[in-house]
Design a protein around this motif. Structure first.
Motif, PDB file in Angstrom:
ATOM      1  N   ALA A   1      44.467 113.444  -3.718  1.00 36.77           N
ATOM      2  CA  ALA A   1      43.638 113.408  -4.905  1.00 36.77           C
ATOM      3  C   ALA A   1      43.033 112.026  -5.112  1.00 36.77           C
ATOM      4  CB  ALA A   1      44.452 113.828  -6.118  1.00 36.77           C
ATOM      5  N   LEU A   2      43.839 110.972  -4.894  1.00 37.61           N
ATOM      6  CA  LEU A   2      43.331 109.618  -5.105  1.00 37.61           C
ATOM      7  C   LEU A   2      42.237 109.265  -4.098  1.00 37.61           C
ATOM      8  CD1 LEU A   2      46.684 107.770  -5.890  1.00 37.61           C
ATOM      9  CD2 LEU A   2      44.953 108.555  -7.517  1.00 37.61           C
ATOM     10  N   GLY A   8      44.156 109.224 -11.524  1.00 38.00           N
ATOM     11  CA  GLY A   8      45.568 109.315 -11.834  1.00 38.00           C
ATOM     12  C   GLY A   8      46.131 110.634 -11.366  1.00 38.00           C
ATOM     13  N   ILE A   9      47.454 110.720 -11.405  1.00 35.85           N
ATOM     14  CA  ILE A   9      48.157 111.932 -11.017  1.00 35.85           C
ATOM     15  C   ILE A   9      49.121 112.271 -12.129  1.00 35.85           C
ATOM     16  CG2 ILE A   9      49.739 112.961  -9.358  1.00 35.85           C
ATOM     17  CD1 ILE A   9      48.700 110.972  -7.290  1.00 35.85           C
ATOM     18  N   GLU A  10      49.161 113.520 -12.488  1.00 41.14           N
ATOM     19  CA  GLU A  10      50.103 113.963 -13.511  1.00 41.14           C
ATOM     20  C   GLU A  10      51.093 114.924 -12.881  1.00 41.14           C
ATOM     21  OE1 GLU A  10      49.887 116.414 -17.672  1.00 41.14           O
ATOM     22  OE2 GLU A  10      48.292 115.002 -17.213  1.00 41.14           O
ATOM     23  N   HIS A  11      52.365 114.727 -13.186  1.00 42.07           N
ATOM     24  CA  HIS A  11      53.415 115.592 -12.672  1.00 42.07           C
ATOM     25  C   HIS A  11      53.817 116.591 -13.739  1.00 42.07           C
ATOM     26  CE1 HIS A  11      54.169 113.023  -9.190  1.00 42.07           C
ATOM     27  NE2 HIS A  11      54.091 111.998 -10.008  1.00 42.07           N
ATOM     28  N   PHE A  12      54.089 117.802 -13.336  1.00 41.66           N
ATOM     29  CA  PHE A  12      54.644 118.807 -14.235  1.00 41.66           C
ATOM     30  C   PHE A  12      56.126 118.890 -13.921  1.00 41.66           C
ATOM     31  CE2 PHE A  12      55.862 123.275 -15.000  1.00 41.66           C
ATOM     32  CZ  PHE A  12      55.679 123.288 -16.372  1.00 41.66           C
ATOM     33  N   GLY A 113      39.493 107.752   1.630  1.00 45.26           N
ATOM     34  CA  GLY A 113      38.728 107.483   0.417  1.00 45.26           C
ATOM     35  C   GLY A 113      38.062 106.131   0.551  1.00 45.26           C
ATOM     36  N   CYS A 114      36.779 106.067   0.213  1.00 49.64           N
ATOM     37  CA  CYS A 114      36.008 104.826   0.342  1.00 49.64           C
ATOM     38  C   CYS A 114      35.732 104.272  -1.055  1.00 49.64           C
ATOM     39  CB  CYS A 114      34.696 105.096   1.072  1.00 49.64           C
ATOM     40  SG  CYS A 114      34.923 105.828   2.709  1.00 49.64           S
ATOM     41  N   PHE A 115      36.035 102.992  -1.245  1.00 53.03           N
ATOM     42  CA  PHE A 115      35.934 102.354  -2.553  1.00 53.03           C
ATOM     43  C   PHE A 115      35.215 101.023  -2.427  1.00 53.03           C
ATOM     44  CE2 PHE A 115      39.594 105.089  -2.452  1.00 53.03           C
ATOM     45  CZ  PHE A 115      39.664 105.664  -3.708  1.00 53.03           C
ATOM     46  N   GLU A 118      34.102  95.074  -7.792  1.00 51.32           N
ATOM     47  CA  GLU A 118      33.007  94.339  -8.441  1.00 51.32           C
ATOM     48  C   GLU A 118      32.546  93.133  -7.628  1.00 51.32           C
ATOM     49  OE1 GLU A 118      35.699  91.553 -11.429  1.00 51.32           O
ATOM     50  OE2 GLU A 118      34.699  93.316 -12.221  1.00 51.32           O
ATOM     51  N   ASN A 119      33.368  92.662  -6.680  1.00 48.57           N
ATOM     52  CA  ASN A 119      32.992  91.543  -5.811  1.00 48.57           C
ATOM     53  C   ASN A 119      32.419  92.021  -4.483  1.00 48.57           C
ATOM     54  OD1 ASN A 119      33.906  89.525  -7.653  1.00 48.57           O
ATOM     55  ND2 ASN A 119      35.996  90.044  -7.056  1.00 48.57           N
ATOM     56  N   ASP A 120      32.119  93.307  -4.397  1.00 52.87           N
ATOM     57  CA  ASP A 120      31.503  93.931  -3.235  1.00 52.87           C
ATOM     58  C   ASP A 120      32.441  94.074  -2.034  1.00 52.87           C
ATOM     59  OD1 ASP A 120      29.165  95.299  -2.614  1.00 52.87           O
ATOM     60  OD2 ASP A 120      28.430  93.675  -1.337  1.00 52.87           O
ATOM     61  N   TYR A 121      33.764  93.985  -2.270  1.00 56.09           N
ATOM     62  CA  TYR A 121      34.727  94.269  -1.204  1.00 56.09           C
ATOM     63  C   TYR A 121      34.876  95.773  -1.057  1.00 56.09           C
ATOM     64  CZ  TYR A 121      36.357  89.450  -0.851  1.00 56.09           C
ATOM     65  OH  TYR A 121      36.439  88.105  -0.633  1.00 56.09           O
ATOM     66  N   ASP A 122      34.989  96.215   0.188  1.00 54.77           N
ATOM     67  CA  ASP A 122      35.262  97.621   0.466  1.00 54.77           C
ATOM     68  C   ASP A 122      36.772  97.821   0.565  1.00 54.77           C
ATOM     69  OD1 ASP A 122      32.568  98.758   0.845  1.00 54.77           O
ATOM     70  OD2 ASP A 122      32.473  97.311   2.496  1.00 54.77           O
ATOM     71  N   GLY A 123      37.232  98.951   0.065  1.00 53.42           N
ATOM     72  CA  GLY A 123      38.633  99.336   0.197  1.00 53.42           C
ATOM     73  C   GLY A 123      38.699 100.760   0.699  1.00 53.42           C
ATOM     74  N   PHE A 124      39.728 101.075   1.462  1.00 57.38           N
ATOM     75  CA  PHE A 124      39.848 102.399   2.057  1.00 57.38           C
ATOM     76  C   PHE A 124      41.265 102.924   1.851  1.00 57.38           C
ATOM     77  CE2 PHE A 124      36.686  99.942   4.326  1.00 57.38           C
ATOM     78  CZ  PHE A 124      35.589 100.791   4.279  1.00 57.38           C
ATOM     79  N   LEU A 125      41.374 104.096   1.249  1.00 57.74           N
ATOM     80  CA  LEU A 125      42.650 104.769   1.088  1.00 57.74           C
ATOM     81  C   LEU A 125      42.763 105.789   2.211  1.00 57.74           C
ATOM     82  CD1 LEU A 125      45.230 105.067  -0.536  1.00 57.74           C
ATOM     83  CD2 LEU A 125      44.047 106.698  -2.000  1.00 57.74           C
ATOM     84  N   VAL A 126      43.606 105.486   3.194  1.00 62.95           N
ATOM     85  CA  VAL A 126      43.741 106.292   4.407  1.00 62.95           C
ATOM     86  C   VAL A 126      44.965 107.188   4.244  1.00 62.95           C
ATOM     87  CG1 VAL A 126      44.018 106.227   6.912  1.00 62.95           C
ATOM     88  CG2 VAL A 126      42.704 104.426   5.738  1.00 62.95           C
ATOM     89  N   VAL A 127      44.758 108.512   4.359  1.00 65.34           N
ATOM     90  CA  VAL A 127      45.839 109.474   4.130  1.00 65.34           C
ATOM     91  C   VAL A 127      45.971 110.392   5.333  1.00 65.34           C
ATOM     92  CG1 VAL A 127      46.672 111.326   2.628  1.00 65.34           C
ATOM     93  CG2 VAL A 127      45.379 109.421   1.641  1.00 65.34           C
TER      94      VAL A 127
END
Length: 186
Positions: A1-2, A8-12, A113-115, A118-127
């Motif tokens: 999901a992220l 965010g993630i909600e748990h039941f 996930g590609c992010f 504000e300083n123009d850095y790229d971040g990647f969430l690899v799953v």
């Protein structure tokens, strides 16, 4: 999901009166079991402990991830189709490539996930998106080559590491469902 842009993630939190009622076993079921003879007695399951571990990992670096804006996501799999994972065929935000990623190699399916901050850095969430429904617990060996990067900040299990990249490439092994967040910095 992220990786898909969720903030965010909600748990039941649920419980049941024991195996065979709603679920077949302790490891694929609720967060709590209650004693069938005494509903006021309960114990935590493997699912509860797994959820606790994920919460602790996310809490360590959520401030970093939430400082980035989601740009979209990439899919990668071993047959090199841009996105043959059925769950993502019609998803909004799917990208065909990203300018900072030169090459991706993996032994299994990935969602990235590609992010951008504000300083123009790229971040990647690899799953690691390995399907586990049939008991598949294969490890996924991943290598990602970044355009003009020699170092990266990597968050693995929530812990930050500054790593040197070899030939602009970061290599790591993930189990099904695991991931890391990486920011190419130099």
């Amino acid at each position: 999901a992220l990786a898909g842009g969720a903030k965010g993630i909600e748990h039941f939190v649920y419980m049941t009166t024991g195996p065979g009622i709603e679920f077949d076993s302790d490891d694929h079921g609720p967060i709590w079991w209650t004693d069938q003879n005494d509903p006021t007695t309960y114990y935590r399951t493997e699912t509860w402990y797994a959820g606790q571990a994920v919460n602790q990992e996310l809490f360590k670096f959520d401030h970093v991830l939430l400082s980035f804006d989601w740009q979209g996501f990439l899919c990668h799999n071993v047959i090199n189709d841009p996105c043959v994972l059925p769950v993502f065929r019609n998803a909004v935000g799917r990208l065909s490539k990203h300018k900072r990623i030169e090459k991706i190699n993996s032994t299994g399916d990935l969602v990235i996930g590609c992010f951008k901050d504000e300083n123009d850095y790229d971040g990647f969430l690899v799953v690691n998106f390995t399907e586990t429904a049939n008991g598949n617990q294969e490890k996924n060996e991943i290598s990602i080559a970044f355009d003009y990067a020699t170092k990266a900040l990597v968050y693995i299990k929530g812990d930050e590491q500054l790593v040197e990249l070899t030939d602009h490439t970061f290599t790591h092994m993930l189990l099904p469902g695991e991931g890391f967040f990486i920011i190419p910095v130099a």
